[in-house]
Write an enzyme that holds these catalytic residues in place. Structure first.
Site, PDB file in Angstrom:
ATOM      1  N   SER A 113      22.273 133.563  32.686  1.00  0.00           N
ATOM      2  CA  SER A 113      23.159 134.590  33.204  1.00  0.00           C
ATOM      3  C   SER A 113      22.527 135.219  34.448  1.00  0.00           C
ATOM      4  O   SER A 113      22.250 134.520  35.415  1.00  0.00           O
ATOM      5  CB  SER A 113      23.471 135.619  32.115  1.00  0.00           C
ATOM      6  OG  SER A 113      24.578 136.411  32.469  1.00  0.00           O
ATOM      7  N   ASP A 115      33.855 130.672  30.099  1.00  0.00           N
ATOM      8  CA  ASP A 115      33.019 131.847  30.324  1.00  0.00           C
ATOM      9  C   ASP A 115      33.744 132.803  31.270  1.00  0.00           C
ATOM     10  O   ASP A 115      34.139 132.418  32.373  1.00  0.00           O
ATOM     11  CB  ASP A 115      31.682 131.407  30.936  1.00  0.00           C
ATOM     12  CG  ASP A 115      30.642 132.513  30.974  1.00  0.00           C
ATOM     13  OD1 ASP A 115      31.019 133.691  30.834  1.00  0.00           O
ATOM     14  OD2 ASP A 115      29.459 132.198  31.150  1.00  0.00           O
ATOM     15  N   HIS A 123      30.584 132.532  27.251  1.00  0.00           N
ATOM     16  CA  HIS A 123      29.308 132.901  27.857  1.00  0.00           C
ATOM     17  C   HIS A 123      28.133 132.627  26.926  1.00  0.00           C
ATOM     18  O   HIS A 123      27.036 132.304  27.376  1.00  0.00           O
ATOM     19  CB  HIS A 123      29.336 134.390  28.228  1.00  0.00           C
ATOM     20  CG  HIS A 123      28.221 134.818  29.117  1.00  0.00           C
ATOM     21  ND1 HIS A 123      28.059 134.332  30.391  1.00  0.00           N
ATOM     22  CD2 HIS A 123      27.197 135.701  28.912  1.00  0.00           C
ATOM     23  CE1 HIS A 123      26.994 134.895  30.948  1.00  0.00           C
ATOM     24  NE2 HIS A 123      26.451 135.718  30.076  1.00  0.00           N
TER      25      HIS A 123
END
Length: 708
Positions: free
Chosen positions: A559, A646, A679
Site C-alpha cells: 500500500s 481494490d 485491498h
C-alpha cells in the site's frame, strides 16, 4: 543461488500498448501512455492483466514445489481447529472458532454459568462446547462466492438479535443482514451499501453509515427494525470531502458519539441515547490542525468527558471537561510530555486505562483520573506489543489485554483489578515444537542522511548465529505513512524464512508513528522523501554492519509501503536482490491529482494538494515511482501484487508501473493481479496461506535461501 535464468518455455513478457495521454498542470506536461489500463471494463485491459498473470505463473513455475512445501509448513504449525478466548458480554461468553479444513471462522456464544462468573471457560476445540450457539458460519456465508469478507458484526444488548454485513466483491461496500437469535429467522431488514453498522442499546434499531461516490463514509442513518429501509432517518451528514465519518456508543451506554475527521482535524458530537433523533451537540468545534477524541467517564460521581487532544500539544494531552458543558473549563489530567505520544484512553466504572508510545514501544497503564497517576504494566522482553482490547463491559472486575513480540506468540491475559494480577488465558499454539528461546530479537539504529537515528528491529534464529557475524539473507520490511507503527508481532508464516537462515528486519522509517508525532510529521507532506532515504539508510546500515549484502537483501512493503518500495527502487536499485510491492501506491501523483477518485481529497492532508499547489505538484513529481523510473537502470527483480477490486489503491497503479519498468529496459519485473479480491488480497485462511507461500517462495529464491 537465485534462479536468474528464464526457461525457454517462458513466454515473452506482455507489452502494454502505448497510447499517448497528455496531462498538464502548473505548466508541466506529462505524457502518460499507459493510463488506458484504468478502464476496468475494457476487455483489452482484462486481457492484459490475464496475460500478466500467465507470464508471472510461467516465470515462477520452477518455485511450485517450494510453494507447496511452504504452504504445508504453515499449515502444519497452525492448530486448525481452535477457539479464541471467550469474552463476556451480558449473560453470554462470545468467542470465535475455526474448524480444520474450513476457510472461514465461526462466531459463537455460550451462556454464562452464573452472574458472578468472570473467569472465561477453557474450551477444547476437540470437544463440543456445552450449550454452544453458532451465531454465524462464515463458510455458509461464502458459499457460491469466490470472495467473502465480513464487515460489521454485533449482537443486540438484549442478546436476541444479530447483525452482520457482507462483501462479495472486495470493494468494501457491505450489505447489512439481521437475524432473530430466538427463532433463527433472518429478517427482511437488508441494508446495502454500508460501511459500518451496530445496534442501538434498546435493541430495536440499527445505526449505520454509508459512503459517497468516492468511498468516503459521510452519512449516519437510523433504521428501525421491521420498517422499510426507505423510511430510514438521516441523523448526520458530513459534506466536507476531506472528512470521514464514524460513530459508536460509549461503553457506559449513555451517549452516541459521532466523529468526523481528516488526517489533521477532528470534531466529535454527542447525542443522548434517550433521544437519538435530537440534534447532535458538538464537543469542541473543529479547528484546522487540532485532533481530539472523546471518552465518557464517571469521576467522583460526575459525568465527564476525557479528551485526548493535540491543541498546542504535539504528542497529545489528556484533559477532562464536564459532559454537560464540554466547552467549559478543562482540567488537565496528563500534561503534554514531549516524546510520550498519548494514543488512547478507555474508561470503565472502576478504572481508567491509557495507552501511549514511548521510546519506540507502545505502553499501557492504569490511571487515576483524578490525579493522573500512572501504574504502567511492565514486561520482560526488550521488544514487545501490548494493548487493552475486547472489553465491552462497563463494570467488569477483569480487563482483557493482548501481548506479543517477534518471538512470543500472541498472548491473552486478564488483568484482575482487585489484585493487579495478570492471568494467562491463552497463548497462540504453534505446532511442531516451537521454542521462543530458539529465536532472538534486537533493535539496531541506522543514521539517516540528516543525522537522525532510525530504529531497525531484527529477528532471527539463534542457531544461524548473531546477525553481523557473517552476511546473511535479510528480508527488510517498511511502511512509513499515516503515523502507522509496525510494532513487534509474531508471525507463524515468518518462521519458514527464519528457519532457513533469513533475518527478518523492520525499518521504522519516518512517516510512521514509532517515535512519536514528530516522527510522523517528519515523513509526510514536504518531508515525505525522508521515508525513502531512511529506508535506504537502514539497508546500507545492515550491509555496512555485515548483517547482509546486496545480493542477499530483499525489500517488501504494501500500500503506502508499496510507494516506499517504488521510491527506493529508483533511489538505490543496487542495494537489493529483489523488491516485493503489494497493492503499491506507485502512481501517487496521478491519483492525488484526481478528486473524483476514491479517497483522493482525504489524502491531501497526508501528501499535499498537487492540483492547486504548484510546489506540491513539483515535490510529488520528484518522488512518485511511476514518473521517476529511469531508462537503462539495472533495477532488481520486482514482483508487484494487486487486486482488481481494490478501492484504496487501484490495480492500474502497479499495472502502469510494471509496464513503465519494462519500457525502461527492466527485464525481471512481474505483476500478479487477483481478479476477485480487494485491498487485503484473497479471502479465506487457506487461500491467504497459499498467497503468502507464493510471495515467500519468490523472496527466498531472491535471497538464495530457496534450497535451505
Amino acid at each position: 543461488m537465485t534462479s536468474d535464468s528464464v526457461p525457454a518455455a517462458v513466454p515473452a513478457p506482455p507489452r502494454a500498448a502505448r497510447r499517448s495521454l497528455l496531462r498538464s498542470h502548473h505548466g508541466d506536461v506529462f505524457d502518460d501512455p499507459y493510463d488506458w489500463l484504468r478502464a476496468k471494463e475494457d476487455p483489452a485491459v482484462i486481457a492484459h492483466l490475464e496475460a500478466e498473470n500467465a507470464y508471472t505463473d510461467a516465470r515462477v513455475a520452477h518455485l511450485g514445489p517450494l510453494r507447496e512445501t511452504l504452504f504445508e509448513e504453515i499449515k502444519a504449525r497452525v492448530q486448525e481447529s481452535d477457539l479464541s478466548v471467550p469474552t463476556r458480554r451480558g449473560d453470554w461468553w462470545y468467542y470465535g472458532r475455526t474448524v480444520e479444513g474450513q476457510q472461514y471462522g465461526l462466531q459463537c456464544r455460550a451462556a454464562v454459568a452464573s452472574p458472578d462468573d468472570w473467569t472465561p471457560p477453557v474450551l477444547d476445540a476437540a470437544v463440543p462446547v456445552p450449550g454452544e450457539q453458532i451465531l454465524l458460519d462464515g463458510n455458509v456465508e461464502a458459499e457460491g462466492h469466490e470472495f467473502f469478507a465480513m464487515g460489521a458484526f454485533d449482537v443486540s444488548d438484549d442478546a436476541t438479535r444479530l447483525l452482520w454485513s457482507t462483501d462479495f466483491e472486495g470493494d468494501e461496500r457491505y450489505t447489512v443482514h439481521v437475524r432473530d437469535l430466538v427463532t433463527g429467522e433472518t429478517l427482511p431488514d437488508e441494508i446495502p451499501g454500508t460501511s459500518g453498522a451496530f445496534f442501538t442499546p434498546d435493541s430495536a434499531a440499527i445505526l449505520y453509515t454509508t459512503v459517497d461516490e468516492s468511498w468516503r463514509p459521510d452519512t449516519l442513518w437510523l433504521h428501525r427494525i421491521g420498517t422499510p429501509v426507505t423510511d430510514d432517518v438521516q441523523l448526520f451528514h458530513e459534506p466536507d470531502e476531506r472528512f470521514w465519518l464514524g460513530a459508536g456508543i460509549t461503553r457506559s451506554r449513555k451517549y452516541l458519539v459521532i466523529g468526523v475527521g481528516s488526517s489533521i482535524t477532528s470534531e466529535e458530537h454527542l447525542v443522548d441515547l434517550d433521544d437519538l433523533t435530537a440534534v447532535p451537540r458538538v464537543v469542541w468545534p473543529r479547528r484546522e490542525g487540532v485532533e481530539y477524541s472523546v471518552e465518557h467517564a464517571v469521576v467522583d460521581g460526575r459525568d465527564e468527558l476525557l479528551i485526548l487532544h493535540n491543541d498546542e500539544a504535539l504528542d497529545f494531552e489528556l484533559v477532562s471537561v464536564p459532559a454537560a458543558d464540554p466547552q467549559g473549563g478543562r482540567r488537565v489530567i496528563l500534561p503534554h510530555t514531549p516524546g510520550r505520544r498519548l494514543l488512547d484512553v478507555d474508561a470503565f466504572r472502576d478504572v481508567t486505562v491509557v495507552a501511549y508510545r514511548f521510546e519506540g514501544l507502545e505502553r499501557i497503564a492504569l490511571m487515576d483520573p483524578t490525579t493522573g497517576d500512572l501504574d504502567e504494566l511492565s514486561f520482560d522482553e526488550p521488544l514487545f506489543s501490548a494493548g487493552f482490547g475486547g472489553n465491552p463491559e462497563w463494570a467488569a472486575p477483569f480487563l482483557r489485554l493482548g501481548y506479543g513480540s517477534f518471538v512470543t506468540p500472541s498472548t491473552v491475559y486478564d488483568l484482575e483489578l482487585a489484585t493487579g494480577a495478570l492471568h494467562l488465558r491463552k497463548r497462540q499454539p504453534v505446532l511442531g515444537g516451537y521454542d521462543p528461546a530458539d529465536y532472538g530479537q534486537r533493535r539496531d539504529w541506522a543514521i539517516a542522511e540528516d543525522g537522525t537515528r532510525i530504529p531497525i528491529s531484527l529477528v532471527w534464529k539463534r542457531s544461524f548465529g548473531e546477525p553481523g557475524s557473517e552476511p546473511r539473507p535479510v528480508h527488510l520490511y517498511g511502511y512509513g505513512s499515516y503515523e502507522h507503527s509496525i510494532d513487534p508481532g509474531f508471525s507463524m508464516m515468518r518462521l519458514s524464512a527464519l528457519d532457513r537462515g533469513v533475518v527478518f528486519a523492520v525499518a521504522h522509517v519516518r512517516g510512521g508513528g514509532e517515535m512519536g508525532r514528530q516522527w510522523y510529521e517528519d515523513g509526510k507532506l514536504g518531508h515525505k522523501a525522508n521515508s525513502f532515504t531512511d529506508f535506504v539508510a537502514c539497508a546500507r546500515h545492515l550491509v555496512a554492519e555485515g548483517v547482509t549484502a546486496p545480493d542477499r537483501l530483499v525489500a517488501e512493503g504494501g500500500s503506502a509501503g508499496g510507494l516506499l518500495m517504488g521510491a527506493v527502487a529508483n533511489l538505490a536499485p543496487e542495494l537489493f536482490s529483489g523488491i516485493l510491492a503489494s497493492v503499491p501506491f506507485v502512481d501517487a501523483l496521478t491519483t492525488i491529482l484526481d478528486p473524483s477518485l476514491p479517497l483522493t481529497v482525504i489524502e491531501w492532508d497526508e501528501w499535499g494538494d498537487p492540483l492547486h499547489d504548484a510546489d506540491v505538484y513539483a515535490y510529488m513529481k520528484s518522488y512518485t515511482p511511476y514518473e521517476n523510473v529511469r531508462d537503462g537502470v539495472a533495477y532488481p527483480p520486482i514482483l508487484a501484487v494487486t487486486s482488481l477490486n481494490d478501492t484504496r489503491v487501484l490495480y492500474v497503479e502497479p499495472a502502469k508501473w510494471v509496464a513503465r519498468l519494462r519500457d525502461a529496459g527492466s527485464a525481471d519485473v512481474m505483476l500478479k493481479c487477483e481478479m476477485v479480491a480487494g485491498h487485503g488480497g484473497v479471502s479465506g485462511r487457506y487461500n491467504s496461506w497459499r498467497e503468502r507461500a507464493f510471495e515467500l517462495a519468490w523472496i527466498l529464491d531472491r535471497l538464495g535461501a530457496a534450497g535451505g
